[in-house]
Design a protein around this motif. Sequence first.
Motif, PDB file in Angstrom:
ATOM      1  N   LEU A 126      26.017  22.469 -11.387  1.00 42.98           N
ATOM      2  CA  LEU A 126      25.083  22.977 -12.488  1.00 42.98           C
ATOM      3  C   LEU A 126      25.372  22.290 -13.874  1.00 42.98           C
ATOM      4  CD1 LEU A 126      22.812  24.671 -13.512  1.00 42.98           C
ATOM      5  CD2 LEU A 126      24.435  26.686 -14.026  1.00 42.98           C
ATOM      6  N   SER A 127      26.690  22.560 -14.248  1.00 44.07           N
ATOM      7  CA  SER A 127      26.946  21.858 -15.631  1.00 44.07           C
ATOM      8  C   SER A 127      26.969  20.393 -15.652  1.00 44.07           C
ATOM      9  CB  SER A 127      28.667  22.366 -15.992  1.00 44.07           C
ATOM     10  OG  SER A 127      28.985  21.792 -16.992  1.00 44.07           O
ATOM     11  N   TRP A 128      27.464  19.705 -14.746  1.00 46.01           N
ATOM     12  CA  TRP A 128      27.240  18.230 -14.595  1.00 46.01           C
ATOM     13  C   TRP A 128      26.008  17.882 -14.442  1.00 46.01           C
ATOM     14  CZ3 TRP A 128      25.299  14.591 -10.972  1.00 46.01           C
ATOM     15  CH2 TRP A 128      25.521  13.588 -11.025  1.00 46.01           C
ATOM     16  N   GLY A 129      25.176  18.712 -13.938  1.00 43.47           N
ATOM     17  CA  GLY A 129      23.557  18.236 -13.766  1.00 43.47           C
ATOM     18  C   GLY A 129      22.991  18.579 -15.107  1.00 43.47           C
ATOM     19  N   ALA A 130      23.058  19.444 -15.789  1.00 39.12           N
ATOM     20  CA  ALA A 130      22.894  19.703 -17.225  1.00 39.12           C
ATOM     21  C   ALA A 130      23.053  18.702 -18.185  1.00 39.12           C
ATOM     22  CB  ALA A 130      23.282  21.172 -17.627  1.00 39.12           C
ATOM     23  N   ASN A 131      24.143  18.204 -17.967  1.00 39.06           N
ATOM     24  CA  ASN A 131      24.804  17.211 -18.965  1.00 39.06           C
ATOM     25  C   ASN A 131      24.153  15.887 -18.648  1.00 39.06           C
ATOM     26  OD1 ASN A 131      26.791  18.230 -20.775  1.00 39.06           O
ATOM     27  ND2 ASN A 131      27.673  18.983 -19.224  1.00 39.06           N
TER      28      ASN A 131
ATOM     29  N   ILE B 297      20.260  11.851 -20.238  1.00 36.23           N
ATOM     30  CA  ILE B 297      19.148  10.909 -19.949  1.00 36.23           C
ATOM     31  C   ILE B 297      17.988  11.122 -20.968  1.00 36.23           C
ATOM     32  CG2 ILE B 297      17.498  10.282 -17.997  1.00 36.23           C
ATOM     33  CD1 ILE B 297      19.525  10.651 -16.173  1.00 36.23           C
ATOM     34  N   ALA B 298      17.588  12.477 -20.750  1.00 37.79           N
ATOM     35  CA  ALA B 298      16.423  12.947 -21.895  1.00 37.79           C
ATOM     36  C   ALA B 298      16.593  12.424 -23.404  1.00 37.79           C
ATOM     37  CB  ALA B 298      16.147  14.545 -21.828  1.00 37.79           C
ATOM     38  N   LEU B 299      17.691  12.589 -23.755  1.00 37.25           N
ATOM     39  CA  LEU B 299      17.899  12.493 -25.123  1.00 37.25           C
ATOM     40  C   LEU B 299      18.226  10.880 -25.736  1.00 37.25           C
ATOM     41  CD1 LEU B 299      19.341  15.874 -26.067  1.00 37.25           C
ATOM     42  CD2 LEU B 299      17.152  15.072 -26.130  1.00 37.25           C
ATOM     43  N   GLY B 300      18.818  10.241 -24.598  1.00 36.83           N
ATOM     44  CA  GLY B 300      19.329   8.985 -24.701  1.00 36.83           C
ATOM     45  C   GLY B 300      20.807   9.000 -25.467  1.00 36.83           C
ATOM     46  N   ALA B 301      21.518  10.251 -25.396  1.00 34.71           N
ATOM     47  CA  ALA B 301      22.551  10.146 -26.078  1.00 34.71           C
ATOM     48  C   ALA B 301      23.923   9.813 -25.331  1.00 34.71           C
ATOM     49  CB  ALA B 301      22.867  11.800 -26.401  1.00 34.71           C
ATOM     50  N   ARG B 302      24.608   9.103 -26.106  1.00 31.29           N
ATOM     51  CA  ARG B 302      25.907   8.623 -25.268  1.00 31.29           C
ATOM     52  C   ARG B 302      26.961   9.491 -25.498  1.00 31.29           C
ATOM     53  NH1 ARG B 302      25.811   2.368 -27.760  1.00 31.29           N
ATOM     54  NH2 ARG B 302      23.918   1.603 -26.826  1.00 31.29           N
ATOM     55  N   VAL B 303      26.796  10.928 -24.987  1.00 28.75           N
ATOM     56  CA  VAL B 303      27.798  11.720 -25.002  1.00 28.75           C
ATOM     57  C   VAL B 303      27.912  12.334 -23.582  1.00 28.75           C
ATOM     58  CG1 VAL B 303      28.075  13.921 -25.741  1.00 28.75           C
ATOM     59  CG2 VAL B 303      27.487  12.397 -27.242  1.00 28.75           C
ATOM     60  N   ASN B 304      29.162  12.519 -22.938  1.00 26.70           N
ATOM     61  CA  ASN B 304      29.267  12.994 -21.562  1.00 26.70           C
ATOM     62  C   ASN B 304      29.041  14.401 -21.488  1.00 26.70           C
ATOM     63  OD1 ASN B 304      29.159  10.294 -19.929  1.00 26.70           O
ATOM     64  ND2 ASN B 304      31.032  10.221 -21.737  1.00 26.70           N
ATOM     65  N   ASP B 305      29.410  15.126 -22.582  1.00 25.25           N
ATOM     66  CA  ASP B 305      29.469  16.766 -22.279  1.00 25.25           C
ATOM     67  C   ASP B 305      28.924  17.121 -23.486  1.00 25.25           C
ATOM     68  OD1 ASP B 305      30.230  19.065 -21.439  1.00 25.25           O
ATOM     69  OD2 ASP B 305      32.540  19.012 -21.659  1.00 25.25           O
ATOM     70  N   MET B 306      27.336  16.984 -23.337  1.00 28.58           N
ATOM     71  CA  MET B 306      26.499  17.820 -24.585  1.00 28.58           C
ATOM     72  C   MET B 306      26.747  19.370 -24.443  1.00 28.58           C
ATOM     73  SD  MET B 306      24.990  15.596 -26.369  1.00 28.58           S
ATOM     74  CE  MET B 306      23.466  16.092 -26.882  1.00 28.58           C
ATOM     75  N   THR B 307      26.984  19.744 -23.111  1.00 32.82           N
ATOM     76  CA  THR B 307      26.957  21.395 -23.320  1.00 32.82           C
ATOM     77  C   THR B 307      28.429  21.802 -23.466  1.00 32.82           C
ATOM     78  OG1 THR B 307      27.572  21.356 -20.889  1.00 32.82           O
ATOM     79  CG2 THR B 307      25.083  21.313 -21.463  1.00 32.82           C
ATOM     80  N   GLY B 308      29.324  21.065 -23.814  1.00 29.57           N
ATOM     81  CA  GLY B 308      30.727  21.528 -24.144  1.00 29.57           C
ATOM     82  C   GLY B 308      30.792  22.281 -25.310  1.00 29.57           C
ATOM     83  N   GLY B 309      31.497  23.452 -25.392  1.00 30.48           N
ATOM     84  CA  GLY B 309      31.437  24.444 -26.611  1.00 30.48           C
ATOM     85  C   GLY B 309      32.936  24.503 -27.380  1.00 30.48           C
ATOM     86  N   PHE B 310      33.824  23.656 -27.009  1.00 31.19           N
ATOM     87  CA  PHE B 310      34.942  23.345 -27.774  1.00 31.19           C
ATOM     88  C   PHE B 310      34.658  21.946 -28.588  1.00 31.19           C
ATOM     89  CE2 PHE B 310      40.059  23.136 -27.285  1.00 31.19           C
ATOM     90  CZ  PHE B 310      40.106  23.583 -28.348  1.00 31.19           C
ATOM     91  N   ARG B 311      34.555  22.259 -29.847  1.00 28.76           N
ATOM     92  CA  ARG B 311      34.114  21.300 -31.049  1.00 28.76           C
ATOM     93  C   ARG B 311      34.891  21.466 -32.192  1.00 28.76           C
ATOM     94  NH1 ARG B 311      27.636  20.303 -29.849  1.00 28.76           N
ATOM     95  NH2 ARG B 311      27.788  20.036 -27.647  1.00 28.76           N
ATOM     96  N   ALA B 312      34.782  20.242 -32.943  1.00 28.25           N
ATOM     97  CA  ALA B 312      35.473  20.437 -34.176  1.00 28.25           C
ATOM     98  C   ALA B 312      34.479  19.759 -35.172  1.00 28.25           C
ATOM     99  CB  ALA B 312      36.929  19.941 -34.325  1.00 28.25           C
ATOM    100  N   PHE B 313      34.050  20.449 -36.312  1.00 26.79           N
ATOM    101  CA  PHE B 313      33.057  19.619 -37.137  1.00 26.79           C
ATOM    102  C   PHE B 313      33.699  19.447 -38.499  1.00 26.79           C
ATOM    103  CE2 PHE B 313      30.241  22.219 -34.207  1.00 26.79           C
ATOM    104  CZ  PHE B 313      29.317  21.369 -34.050  1.00 26.79           C
TER     105      PHE B 313
END
Length: 254
Positions: A146-151, A156-172
């Motif tokens: 499910l996680s892999w499919g969502a990412n 594909i939908a957004l054309g984003a070069r990010v492999n883990d768009m759903t990942g919740g461990f982030r530093a801004f």
Amino acid sequence: MTDQQDSRGELAPVLVVIPTYNERDNLGPIIKRLHAALPEVHALVVDDDSPDGTGQLADELAAADPRVHVLHRTEKAGLGVAYIAGFQWALERDYQVVVEMDADGQHSPEDLGRMLDALTRADLVIGSRYVPGGQVVNWPKSRLFLSWGANLFAKIALGARVNDMTGGFRAFRRATLEGLKLHNVASQGYCFQIDLGWRTIEAGFRVVEVPITFTERERGSSKMSGDVIREALIRVTKWGVRRRLTQLGLLRRR
């Protein structure tokens, strides 16, 4: 002190925002691990009026340690709302880096140092499960799929070069959050992470992924639900269509 640690000087102080709802058993251990790994960082517990006493425990931890802070909310309004409240709390103060991290132990505080090192050359660092070196431990195959499919769908939908768009461990970086329109973020769960990542990319900020080890929680239960999955599917589809129409010149870029 290493060269990387020295280069982090401009990226201090650091605040780790930890949303909680019924995480009493997990909160103490995760904050202990966080400060063992990075003694200088602060933690903000954003508790949505947990009936199991998580908020009370957070107050006790804060009373004993000036690096721990607590933001009490009066209702369970969702992950996205809790994070936005935490971001706003940080921006009202002098924090230069704001980190998203779960309370349940799925995100390893021991990985945060490498993420902060990467932030010296980025505006947002995502702790990624799906780049070389990243891994997922003890997840059932159905959840991993499910996680892999969502990412994959988001990529594909957004054309984003990010492999883990759903990942919740982030530093801004502070400037990144200041450059986003946080006041109109309404997404939750998986979708909140995709939403913020996509806003960051659209705003022209630099996004870097750092491999992490993601481990299934040992205590408590997941907050994942069918509603969260449906929200992500609907919203990402909408954003993807808008992106394509904009590319075709049929819709003005916002």
